[in-house]
Write an enzyme that holds these catalytic residues in place. Structure first.
Site, PDB file in Angstrom:
ATOM      1  N   HIS B 226     118.151 127.391 112.770  1.00  0.00           N
ATOM      2  CA  HIS B 226     119.493 127.915 112.584  1.00  0.00           C
ATOM      3  C   HIS B 226     120.392 127.752 113.805  1.00  0.00           C
ATOM      4  O   HIS B 226     121.503 127.258 113.683  1.00  0.00           O
ATOM      5  CB  HIS B 226     119.526 129.334 112.033  1.00  0.00           C
ATOM      6  CG  HIS B 226     120.885 129.618 111.477  1.00  0.00           C
ATOM      7  ND1 HIS B 226     121.342 129.037 110.330  1.00  0.00           N
ATOM      8  CD2 HIS B 226     121.932 130.304 111.978  1.00  0.00           C
ATOM      9  CE1 HIS B 226     122.600 129.368 110.131  1.00  0.00           C
ATOM     10  NE2 HIS B 226     122.990 130.148 111.103  1.00  0.00           N
ATOM     11  N   TYR B 230     124.449 125.670 115.343  1.00  0.00           N
ATOM     12  CA  TYR B 230     125.471 126.047 116.337  1.00  0.00           C
ATOM     13  C   TYR B 230     125.500 125.060 117.491  1.00  0.00           C
ATOM     14  O   TYR B 230     126.521 124.885 118.144  1.00  0.00           O
ATOM     15  CB  TYR B 230     125.262 127.486 116.814  1.00  0.00           C
ATOM     16  CG  TYR B 230     125.421 128.448 115.670  1.00  0.00           C
ATOM     17  CD1 TYR B 230     126.678 128.644 115.091  1.00  0.00           C
ATOM     18  CD2 TYR B 230     124.337 129.102 115.120  1.00  0.00           C
ATOM     19  CE1 TYR B 230     126.830 129.460 114.002  1.00  0.00           C
ATOM     20  CE2 TYR B 230     124.484 129.924 114.026  1.00  0.00           C
ATOM     21  CZ  TYR B 230     125.730 130.105 113.469  1.00  0.00           C
ATOM     22  OH  TYR B 230     125.885 130.907 112.379  1.00  0.00           O
ATOM     23  N   HIS B 378     126.457 123.024 100.766  1.00  0.00           N
ATOM     24  CA  HIS B 378     126.957 123.865 101.855  1.00  0.00           C
ATOM     25  C   HIS B 378     126.901 123.122 103.187  1.00  0.00           C
ATOM     26  O   HIS B 378     127.887 123.027 103.904  1.00  0.00           O
ATOM     27  CB  HIS B 378     126.151 125.162 101.929  1.00  0.00           C
ATOM     28  CG  HIS B 378     126.239 125.845 103.264  1.00  0.00           C
ATOM     29  ND1 HIS B 378     127.370 126.499 103.684  1.00  0.00           N
ATOM     30  CD2 HIS B 378     125.355 125.937 104.280  1.00  0.00           C
ATOM     31  CE1 HIS B 378     127.171 126.974 104.905  1.00  0.00           C
ATOM     32  NE2 HIS B 378     125.964 126.640 105.294  1.00  0.00           N
ATOM     33  N   PHE B 379     125.718 122.576 103.532  1.00  0.00           N
ATOM     34  CA  PHE B 379     125.642 122.071 104.914  1.00  0.00           C
ATOM     35  C   PHE B 379     126.305 120.714 105.074  1.00  0.00           C
ATOM     36  O   PHE B 379     126.624 120.331 106.194  1.00  0.00           O
ATOM     37  CB  PHE B 379     124.226 122.160 105.497  1.00  0.00           C
ATOM     38  CG  PHE B 379     123.168 121.306 104.902  1.00  0.00           C
ATOM     39  CD1 PHE B 379     123.186 119.936 105.050  1.00  0.00           C
ATOM     40  CD2 PHE B 379     122.098 121.896 104.222  1.00  0.00           C
ATOM     41  CE1 PHE B 379     122.179 119.160 104.513  1.00  0.00           C
ATOM     42  CE2 PHE B 379     121.089 121.122 103.686  1.00  0.00           C
ATOM     43  CZ  PHE B 379     121.134 119.751 103.828  1.00  0.00           C
ATOM     44  N   HIS B 380     126.561 120.009 103.980  1.00  0.00           N
ATOM     45  CA  HIS B 380     127.346 118.781 104.152  1.00  0.00           C
ATOM     46  C   HIS B 380     128.809 119.094 104.461  1.00  0.00           C
ATOM     47  O   HIS B 380     129.458 118.343 105.186  1.00  0.00           O
ATOM     48  CB  HIS B 380     127.209 117.857 102.943  1.00  0.00           C
ATOM     49  CG  HIS B 380     125.957 117.026 102.992  1.00  0.00           C
ATOM     50  ND1 HIS B 380     124.734 117.493 102.595  1.00  0.00           N
ATOM     51  CD2 HIS B 380     125.729 115.755 103.443  1.00  0.00           C
ATOM     52  CE1 HIS B 380     123.814 116.551 102.780  1.00  0.00           C
ATOM     53  NE2 HIS B 380     124.397 115.491 103.297  1.00  0.00           N
ATOM     54  N   ARG B 441     117.026 120.627  95.165  1.00  0.00           N
ATOM     55  CA  ARG B 441     117.397 119.688  96.219  1.00  0.00           C
ATOM     56  C   ARG B 441     116.205 118.788  96.548  1.00  0.00           C
ATOM     57  O   ARG B 441     115.101 119.020  96.073  1.00  0.00           O
ATOM     58  CB  ARG B 441     117.851 120.443  97.465  1.00  0.00           C
ATOM     59  CG  ARG B 441     116.718 121.169  98.144  1.00  0.00           C
ATOM     60  CD  ARG B 441     117.163 122.052  99.284  1.00  0.00           C
ATOM     61  NE  ARG B 441     117.420 121.289 100.506  1.00  0.00           N
ATOM     62  CZ  ARG B 441     117.417 121.837 101.736  1.00  0.00           C
ATOM     63  NH1 ARG B 441     117.181 123.134 101.876  1.00  0.00           N
ATOM     64  NH2 ARG B 441     117.660 121.116 102.794  1.00  0.00           N
ATOM     65  N   ARG B 442     116.418 117.784  97.377  1.00  0.00           N
ATOM     66  CA  ARG B 442     115.343 116.934  97.892  1.00  0.00           C
ATOM     67  C   ARG B 442     114.474 116.384  96.773  1.00  0.00           C
ATOM     68  O   ARG B 442     113.248 116.400  96.864  1.00  0.00           O
ATOM     69  CB  ARG B 442     114.437 117.730  98.824  1.00  0.00           C
ATOM     70  CG  ARG B 442     115.159 118.362  99.954  1.00  0.00           C
ATOM     71  CD  ARG B 442     114.241 119.117 100.849  1.00  0.00           C
ATOM     72  NE  ARG B 442     114.689 118.968 102.232  1.00  0.00           N
ATOM     73  CZ  ARG B 442     114.089 119.501 103.259  1.00  0.00           C
ATOM     74  NH1 ARG B 442     113.008 120.203 103.101  1.00  0.00           N
ATOM     75  NH2 ARG B 442     114.552 119.322 104.468  1.00  0.00           N
TER      76      ARG B 442
END
Lengths: 155, 550
Positions: B226, B230, B378-380, B441-442
């Site tokens: 995580h 950042y 979300h993370f894209h 996913r994946r």
């Protein structure tokens, strides 16, 4: 340290919104009793065939409209992969993996868990509506990951 | 050449090498991403790959994750934070030896990781969850990638220490300080992945140990996993806070709060990793609850950022004739300055991803979306949208500055950032949609017998075509970079944008120019949020054998 008035107001609002959202989260957990996976015990992969309840995978009626569903995940199938239950049944899933990490998601429900070697996964769900519920492995588990699935038929 | 430019002259060559590695891995990982996305609309191009790669979706997925999330980001960040430290402190990096060491370790990491992956010896994805067992070289390469960041960070700290000796009692310039804070956040955070790879997984993959504790290595992975986001995001924040205001003719609204925001990330980024493991058995629900609280806390500095950065941009827009409550945004150079437009667009995408991130952090809602296509959606938005787009936007002035050649085709660069934004948004929207429909996913969907493309078709088309648009934008970026670096004839006329604070005489508590107190709080946070669980998992949880299942 100088903080502009508008900025101060924004900071207070931000903190308040986050605290409020977290309050909603706590309410949904304690107030509505939404299940969160926790530590319920361990079983070594090599002991799975001889350790109850995993020595006897399948659907077991334990009361009126209440079932234990013992399920083994292994590359690249669930055992059992097809189950039929009456509508309104409450099912207690008891699962583990005999090899690598797997996932377990029943589409259209809130059942969504990891299934790991060495760990016991326990989830409970009540199937109100009749229909065919597809469940899939949602964690990468090797070359055949995409064929790992099954169906729960609710009649 | 102005004196400002001479400051980083001795550093140019290694920044260029790191940037070359960053852009090559961006291209490599990006192209595999295109194949993944096409699969979501049932177009199986993996079938047409040359012999040894044919049909190997999960090999491609591993390349995609490793090349983009671990390599491109890291190499760009090393180059960029070296630049901001040097430029901010107006002095070269302290140790030439560490510069060379970082570079060679990073190159070795690149080769050592990619070779076993392409030989199909490490199709374990970039999360490498045990007991899937990759080739030992794969874990060696990952460790080298991490060590390359440590040697770079060490050099930054040493340079800062020398600066402080020569400037006693002075406040560290903002650009350098927030860059050093980024390293200070990353150093403790990266220990998890390093310990997992070096201490547990490498000996096990070598056959020195027979078994591994999969819950422990997974927890250690997310200890780093995580804060890793950042580590990608904070360099983008460095740009938004310390450069963007100058690019739009504004000033930084509040320097104290900028420092506070960065410093808050050191203690808050770390104790949140179990929110990636909300649905894991073996981890107690109370631990997950603690990490959920802290996950909500780490959103706080980003909310402050939303205000401070927007206020700084607004100030610039108003100085350039912007009027009205909202209409001032029209005074910004959306269609003329690719660097500014790229950063503004990246913030728009980032805000959306922030909201979906809140949803993921709420573990009750997470039950609906965990490990579905929603999550890459979300993370894209965050990595492809916010971080990569900001890095591209930076490149539009930075590459000219480093090479001395003017940006080749400004107009095309503007088109590029808009295309990238639309592509990313359309693709991410499709992914979110598929996720809510329950698509895992994946997963090699083209070959999944249960895949119901009838029901998912519009969502899948959005993923596929969105990715095609993003791919075109990505290739455009590559062309613009190549033409700028090697072909462009006009000399570059660029200055490093440095945002001046709006309030010059802000008297700031000294704690906003220190790291030690914040690292101490971080230690306490780790002891509270991680130590008991990790200890319990390490001592009481089962060891299992390894598997190679691809």
């Amino acid at each position: 340290m100088y903080i502009d008035r508008y900025e101060r107001i924004w900071i207070i609002i931000s903190a308040f919104v986050l605290i409020a959202l977290f309050g909603v989260l706590l309410y949904s957990y304690y107030g509505q009793g939404i299940h969160l996976e926790t530590n319920v015990g361990q079983v070594l992969p090599q002991d799975v065939p001889t350790t109850p309840p995993f020595d006897n995978p399948g659907l077991h009626e334990i009361g009126p409209d209440e079932y234990d569903l013992v399920m083994i995940a292994q590359a690249w199938a669930f055992n059992p992969r097809e189950v039929t239950i009456p509508a309104g049944s409450t099912v207690h899933f008891k699962m583990t993996s005999t090899d690598v990490l797997h996932g377990f998601k029943i589409l259209g429900t809130t059942v969504n868990s990891m299934v790991m070697p060495g760990q016991i996964t326990r989830v409970t769900y009540r199937f109100r509506e009749p229909g065919e519920y597809l469940f899939v492995c949602h964690e990468y588990c090797g070359a055949g990951h995409h064929v790992m699935s099954g169906v729960i038929t609710v009649e | 050449m102005s004196s400002n430019q001479e400051v980083y002259a001795p550093e140019r060559w290694h920044m260029k090498v790191f940037l070359l590695m960053a852009f090559v891995t961006l291209l490599l990982g990006g192209l595999f991403g295109t194949l993944q996305s096409l699969d979501k609309m049932q177009v199986d191009w993996y079938n047409f790959l040359p012999g040894p790669l044919k049909g190997l979706y999960y090999l491609g997925l591993t390349v995609h994750g490793v090349a983009l999330a671990l390599m491109f980001t890291t190499y760009f960040i090393i180059a960029f934070l070296n630049f901001t430290v040097v430029y901010g402190l107006k002095r070269p990096l302290k140790s030439r030896a560490l510069v060379h060491l970082s570079l060679w370790i990073s190159i070795a990491g690149l080769v050592t990781t990619l070779v076993p992956i392409f030989l199909n010896q490490a199709s374990v994805l970039w999360t490498f969850y045990a007991p899937l067992r990759a080739h030992p070289l794969y874990y060696t390469g990952l460790a080298l990638l991490v060590i390359g960041t440590w040697t770079t960070a060490l050099n930054a700290f040493a340079t800062w220490r020398d600066w402080k000796k020569e400037n006693p009692g002075e406040r560290t310039p903002l650009m350098a300080f927030v860059s050093i804070v980024t390293w200070a956040m990353w150093l403790p955070a990266s220990l998890g992945i390093a310990v997992a790879a070096v201490y547990y997984l490498w000996p096990w993959s070598m056959g020195i140990t027979e078994t591994v504790n999969p819950l422990l290595t997974r927890s250690l992975y997310w200890f780093t996993g995580h804060p890793l986001v950042y580590f990608w995001l904070l360099p983008a924040y460095v740009v938004w806070y310390t450069m963007l205001p100058a690019q739009v003719g504004g000033r930084l609204f509040s320097e104290s709060l900028a420092r506070l925001v960065f410093l808050l990330f050191i203690p808050l980024a770390l104790p949140t990793g179990f929110h990636h493991m909300y649905t894991d058995p073996g981890v107690h629900a109370s631990t997950k609850l603690i990490h959920a609280v802290l996950t909500f806390a780490v959103i706080f500095p980003s909310l402050i950022t939303a205000f401070t950065v927007l206020a700084s941009v607004e100030e610039g827009a108003r100085r350039n004739g912007g009027k009205g409550l909202i209409a001032w945004v029209l005074a910004l150079p959306w269609l003329s300055n690719p660097s500014v437009a790229g950063q503004l667009l990246s913030m728009v995408v980032f805000a959306m991803g922030g909201i979906t991130g809140l949803i993921n952090g709420t573990f009750t809602m997470n039950l609906v979306v965990h490990n579905t296509m929603w999550v890459p959606g979300h993370f894209h938005t965050q990595v492809a949208g916010a971080v990569t787009l900001t890095f591209m936007a930076v490149s539009y002035w930075w590459i000219p500055l480093l090479t001395g050649r003017a940006l080749w085709n400004n107009k095309l660069a503007v088109i590029q950032v808009w295309l990238w934004t639309f592509g990313t948004l359309i693709m991410a929207r499709g992914m979110h949609w598929m996720g809510i429909a329950g698509v895992p996913r994946r997963t090699f969907l083209s070959r999944a017998p249960y895949a119901n493309f009838g029901e998912w078709d519009v969502a899948g088309l959005m993923v596929g075509w969105g990715a095609v648009i993003a791919t075109v934008a990505g290739l455009l970026f590559a062309v613009i970079m190549i033409m700028t670096a090697f072909v462009s004839k006009a000399p570059a006329k660029v200055e490093v944008p440095v945002a001046e604070p709006l309030i010059k005489k802000d008297r700031m508590p000294v704690i906003l120019d220190r790291l030690a107190p914040w690292l101490l709080i971080t230690l306490v946070m780790i002891v509270i949020a991680w130590a008991p669980s990790l200890y319990h998992i390490a001592v009481h949880h089962p060891q299992v054998r390894g598997w190679v299942l691809w």
